[in-house]
Design an enzyme around this catalytic site. Structure first.
Site, PDB file in Angstrom:
ATOM      1  N   SER A 146      13.866  -7.640 -10.096  1.00 53.45           N
ATOM      2  CA  SER A 146      15.143  -7.241  -9.232  1.00 53.45           C
ATOM      3  C   SER A 146      15.760  -8.711  -8.593  1.00 53.45           C
ATOM      4  CB  SER A 146      14.564  -6.724  -7.929  1.00 53.45           C
ATOM      5  OG  SER A 146      15.624  -6.617  -6.919  1.00 53.45           O
ATOM      6  N   TYR A 159       8.911  -5.519  -0.779  1.00 51.70           N
ATOM      7  CA  TYR A 159       9.597  -5.361  -2.012  1.00 51.70           C
ATOM      8  C   TYR A 159       9.976  -6.569  -2.792  1.00 51.70           C
ATOM      9  CZ  TYR A 159      13.116  -3.749  -5.368  1.00 51.70           C
ATOM     10  OH  TYR A 159      14.118  -3.588  -6.399  1.00 51.70           O
TER      11      TYR A 159
END
Length: 271
Positions: A146, A159
């Site tokens: 990401s 995350y």
């Protein structure tokens, strides 16, 4: 396409998180390119739907309904793939868990789940397939990271930390195996329109300005077509062109919006 970007037969692929979103798009693309693909995920109905779409297009798909976060899950996935399709030459880790919160608001169980799914599962899968790849002198490990893993985004919590760590994991795999014909790359997307992400309309961003899962599948296919002499990555960021579709900013706005809505609901309940 070969497992190391040459001209041999397409490698057997294992795609973790293949029931929807980026994983499903990558699985379909790999099957269209000739790979027999093992589809691993928890949602049986959706996994079978992806498998059926691959078979309808003339490809080979093996749906494996497994929770990779459970003990033994990664080893089972690789063993079942090898038994049915052959040794894994291409590993794609797209399974993901996300729970946005500031550090002081993050529950331990949410932290542990995100690190387990986003970091430990890719490690365990790579550990299973790398010995065979090293023996054969070819292979690919592709982790879906990401853009948030390369930035400090308030509220990204476990995350953001886990995605940052998986970028380093990929770098380690790359350096330890590059002279053995194995390529390891993290494809780190920005804002992609999937069920895990905020809806563009909710944040006032046109849908067409946000990436879609096919954009990431295109990127993976491009990687696999590079010649064996070429090293790309090990981190490749793929971002929307529009600044208002930047992932970090969108994540912060989404979290702030969720907090405001939560506060509003609490106020209503307390009246």
């Amino acid at each position: 396409m070969s497992a190391a970007g040459g001209t041999g037969a397409p490698p057997v692929a294992l795609v973790a998180g293949a029931s929807s979103g980026i994983g499903a798009a990558v699985a379909r693309r790999l099957a269209a390119r000739g790979s027999a693909v093992a589809l691993v995920g928890r949602r049986e109905a959706e996994l079978k739907e992806v498998a059926e779409s691959i078979r309808a297009a003339g490809g080979t798909a093996l749906p494996l309904v497994l929770d990779l976060a459970e003990p033994g899950g990664p080893a089972d996935a690789v063993a079942m793939t090898t038994a049915a399709l052959g040794q894994v030459g291409l590993l794609v880790c797209s399974a993901g868990a996300i729970r946005l919160a500031a550090v002081h608001e993050t529950e331990e169980r949410h932290w542990e789940r995100q690190l387990r799914v986003n970091l430990t599962v890719p490690f365990l899968l790579a550990r299973e397939v790398l010995p065979g790849m090293r023996e054969r002198g070819c292979g690919w490990v592709v982790n879906i990271g990401s853009g948030v893993g390369s930035e400090v985004v308030p509220g990204s919590g476990g995350y953001g930390v886990s995605k940052h760590a998986v970028h380093r994991l990929t770098e380690l795999i790359h350096e330890e195996n590059r002279d053995r014909g194995i390529r390891a790359v993290t494809v780190a997307p920005g804002w992609v329109s999937t069920r895990l992400a905020a809806r563009p309309a909710d944040l006032g961003v046109p849908e067409e300005e946000v990436l879609d899962a096919e954009d990431i599948a295109d990127t993976v296919a491009w990687l696999l077509d590079r010649p064996a002499r070429m090293s790309v990555g090990p981190l490749i960021r793929v971002e929307p062109s529009a600044s208002r579709a930047a992932a970090g900013d969108a994540m912060t706005r989404h979290l702030n919006r969720s907090r405001a809505e939560g506060a509003g609901r609490a106020a209503e309940e307390n009246r």
